[in-house]
Scaffold this motif. Structure first.
Motif, PDB file in Angstrom:
ATOM      1  N   TYR A 142       0.822  -1.208   0.000  1.00 41.84           N
ATOM      2  CA  TYR A 142       0.000   0.000   0.000  1.00 41.84           C
ATOM      3  C   TYR A 142       0.859   1.262   0.000  1.00 41.84           C
ATOM      4  O   TYR A 142       0.483   2.288  -0.579  1.00 41.84           O
ATOM      5  CB  TYR A 142      -0.937  -0.012   1.211  1.00 41.84           C
ATOM      6  CG  TYR A 142      -1.961  -1.113   1.148  1.00 41.84           C
ATOM      7  CD1 TYR A 142      -3.123  -0.967   0.399  1.00 41.84           C
ATOM      8  CD2 TYR A 142      -1.744  -2.318   1.814  1.00 41.84           C
ATOM      9  CE1 TYR A 142      -4.066  -1.982   0.324  1.00 41.84           C
ATOM     10  CE2 TYR A 142      -2.675  -3.345   1.742  1.00 41.84           C
ATOM     11  CZ  TYR A 142      -3.832  -3.182   0.999  1.00 41.84           C
ATOM     12  OH  TYR A 142      -4.750  -4.191   0.915  1.00 41.84           O
TER      13      TYR A 142
ATOM     14  N   GLN B  37       1.811   1.609  -3.515  1.00 39.93           N
ATOM     15  CA  GLN B  37       0.678   2.144  -4.272  1.00 39.93           C
ATOM     16  C   GLN B  37       0.561   3.651  -4.107  1.00 39.93           C
ATOM     17  O   GLN B  37       0.322   4.384  -5.074  1.00 39.93           O
ATOM     18  CB  GLN B  37      -0.620   1.471  -3.795  1.00 39.93           C
ATOM     19  CG  GLN B  37      -1.880   1.995  -4.492  1.00 39.93           C
ATOM     20  CD  GLN B  37      -3.149   1.436  -3.871  1.00 39.93           C
ATOM     21  OE1 GLN B  37      -3.115   0.868  -2.774  1.00 39.93           O
ATOM     22  NE2 GLN B  37      -4.252   1.584  -4.564  1.00 39.93           N
ATOM     23  N   TRP B  38       0.764   4.128  -2.880  1.00 37.82           N
ATOM     24  CA  TRP B  38       0.674   5.565  -2.613  1.00 37.82           C
ATOM     25  C   TRP B  38       1.808   6.330  -3.293  1.00 37.82           C
ATOM     26  O   TRP B  38       1.601   7.391  -3.876  1.00 37.82           O
ATOM     27  CB  TRP B  38       0.691   5.800  -1.110  1.00 37.82           C
ATOM     28  CG  TRP B  38       0.713   7.252  -0.734  1.00 37.82           C
ATOM     29  CD1 TRP B  38      -0.290   8.167  -0.898  1.00 37.82           C
ATOM     30  CD2 TRP B  38       1.801   7.954  -0.143  1.00 37.82           C
ATOM     31  NE1 TRP B  38       0.101   9.397  -0.438  1.00 37.82           N
ATOM     32  CE2 TRP B  38       1.381   9.304   0.031  1.00 37.82           C
ATOM     33  CE3 TRP B  38       3.083   7.596   0.265  1.00 37.82           C
ATOM     34  CZ2 TRP B  38       2.210  10.270   0.599  1.00 37.82           C
ATOM     35  CZ3 TRP B  38       3.901   8.559   0.836  1.00 37.82           C
ATOM     36  CH2 TRP B  38       3.462   9.879   0.984  1.00 37.82           C
TER      37      TRP B  38
ATOM     38  N   GLY C  52       1.293   5.947  -7.156  1.00 35.71           N
ATOM     39  CA  GLY C  52       0.023   6.468  -7.658  1.00 35.71           C
ATOM     40  C   GLY C  52      -0.765   5.460  -8.482  1.00 35.71           C
ATOM     41  O   GLY C  52      -1.521   5.844  -9.385  1.00 35.71           O
ATOM     42  N   THR C  53      -0.598   4.165  -8.181  1.00 37.62           N
ATOM     43  CA  THR C  53      -1.309   3.131  -8.925  1.00 37.62           C
ATOM     44  C   THR C  53      -2.687   2.885  -8.317  1.00 37.62           C
ATOM     45  O   THR C  53      -2.984   3.312  -7.199  1.00 37.62           O
ATOM     46  CB  THR C  53      -0.501   1.824  -8.921  1.00 37.62           C
ATOM     47  OG1 THR C  53      -0.252   1.423  -7.557  1.00 37.62           O
ATOM     48  CG2 THR C  53       0.832   2.031  -9.630  1.00 37.62           C
ATOM     49  N   GLU C  54      -3.529   2.175  -9.086  1.00 36.69           N
ATOM     50  CA  GLU C  54      -4.889   1.905  -8.616  1.00 36.69           C
ATOM     51  C   GLU C  54      -4.930   0.751  -7.619  1.00 36.69           C
ATOM     52  O   GLU C  54      -5.824   0.695  -6.776  1.00 36.69           O
ATOM     53  CB  GLU C  54      -5.789   1.585  -9.809  1.00 36.69           C
ATOM     54  CG  GLU C  54      -5.961   2.753 -10.785  1.00 36.69           C
ATOM     55  CD  GLU C  54      -6.891   2.404 -11.920  1.00 36.69           C
ATOM     56  OE1 GLU C  54      -7.351   1.227 -11.976  1.00 36.69           O
ATOM     57  OE2 GLU C  54      -7.172   3.292 -12.752  1.00 36.69           O
ATOM     58  N   ARG C  55      -4.001  -0.158  -7.727  1.00 37.09           N
ATOM     59  CA  ARG C  55      -3.981  -1.326  -6.858  1.00 37.09           C
ATOM     60  C   ARG C  55      -2.675  -1.372  -6.055  1.00 37.09           C
ATOM     61  O   ARG C  55      -1.684  -0.776  -6.467  1.00 37.09           O
ATOM     62  CB  ARG C  55      -4.126  -2.609  -7.671  1.00 37.09           C
ATOM     63  CG  ARG C  55      -5.458  -2.722  -8.402  1.00 37.09           C
ATOM     64  CD  ARG C  55      -5.549  -4.032  -9.148  1.00 37.09           C
ATOM     65  NE  ARG C  55      -6.839  -4.183  -9.813  1.00 37.09           N
ATOM     66  CZ  ARG C  55      -7.175  -5.253 -10.519  1.00 37.09           C
ATOM     67  NH1 ARG C  55      -6.314  -6.264 -10.654  1.00 37.09           N
ATOM     68  NH2 ARG C  55      -8.363  -5.318 -11.089  1.00 37.09           N
TER      69      ARG C  55
END
Length: 229
Positions: free
Chosen positions: A83, A86-87, A90-93
Motif C-alpha cells: 500500500y 501504491q501511494w 500512484g497506482t490503482e492497486r
C-alpha cells in the motif's frame, strides 16, 4: 517420546530442506547484512556529523527501531509495503512486492539500527590524532572518512559485525510466520505433511545450533588473532 523416532524422514527430506529452505535463509542473511551495514554506516555518520538535524534523525531512527519487536516489523512491512508502494507510485492497486523483497527490506532496515551502533563505536575508537593529521594534509571530510577512519573502524568492528550477522541468521527464522519457505518453514511443511513434528523440529534446531556455534567459534578465533595483531 523418542521410542518411534523416525530418522528416515530426515534422510528423505534433507536435500529439499537445504536446497530450498537453507538457500533462502543464507541468501536473505547475506543480502540483509550487506544492505544493513551500508545503511547502518550511513546512519552512524549522520549521528557523528555534527549537524543537528542529521544527528536527531539518525538517533530517532535507531531508538525507534530498537524499541520495536522484529516480528511486528515483519508484519508491518509485509502487509503495508504494497500500500505504501501504491501511494508512492500512484497506482490503482497495491503494488506487488513479493515475500522475499518484503523480508529483505524489513531485515535490512531493522538490522541497520544495530549495525549503526556498532559502526559508531568503531568510528569513535579511531584516534582523533589520525583525523587531525589527515585534515592537516588537506583531506576533506569524505576523504578522511573513506581513506582513514572507516577502514580502521571496519577492521576493529569486524568481529562484532559478524556476531550481529549470526544473530540475523537466527532471526530470519521469523519469516516462518509469513509462510515463507526458509529453512524452518521447509522443516515445518515436511513435519505437517508427514506428521513428524518432533523429528523435523529437533533436526531444524540442531542445524541452527551447529551453524551458529561454528560461526561463533570462528568469530572468536578471528577476534583473538586481531587482538594479537
Amino acid at each position: 517420546m523418542f521410542s518411534d523416532f523416525d530418522f528416515d524422514v530426515i534422510a528423505r527430506t534433507w536435500p529439499y530442506l537445504f536446497k530450498e529452505g537453507m538457500t533462502f535463509t543464507l541468501t536473505l542473511t547475506a543480502m540483509s547484512t550487506l544492505f544493513g551495514i551500508l545503511l547502518g554506516t550511513t546512519i552512524a555518520l549522520m549521528r557523528l556529523s555534527g549537524i543537528m538535524i542529521l544527528e536527531k534523525v539518525g538517533t530517532a531512527y535507531v531508538n525507534l527501531v530498537r524499541s520495536l519487536p522484529l516480528v511486528l516489523v515483519i508484519f508491518w512491512f509485509y502487509f503495508l509495503l504494497p500500500y505504501i508502494g501504491q501511494w508512492l507510485m500512484g497506482t490503482e492497486r497495491p503494488m506487488t512486492v513479493g515475500a522475499f523483497m518484503s523480508a529483505l527490506i524489513t531485515f535490512s532496515l531493522f538490522e541497520a539500527a544495530y549495525f549503526a551502533e556498532i559502526m559508531r563505536a568503531g568510528i569513535q575508537a579511531v584516534p582523533k590524532g589520525q583525523v587531525a593529521a589527515a585534515q592537516a594534509l588537506g583531506m576533506r571530510y569524505p576523504q578522511v572518512m573513506g581513506y582513514v577512519v572507516l577502514p580502521q573502524a571496519f577492521r576493529a568492528m569486524t568481529p562484532l559485525l559478524l556476531t550481529q550477522t549470526i544473530v540475523l541468521f537466527q532471526d530470519t527464522s521469523l519469516v516462518y510466520v509469513l509462510s515463507i519457505t526458509d529453512f524452518l518453514g521447509a522443516a515445518s511443511k515436511v513435519a505437517q505433511r508427514d506428521g513428524r513434528l518432533v523429528e523435523m523440529y529437533i533436526f531444524a534446531a540442531l542445524v541452527y545450533f551447529i551453524i551458529s556455534f561454528a560461526a561463533s567459534y570462528l568469530v572468536k578465533k578471528l577476534q583473538r588473532r586481531m587482538a594479537v595483531a
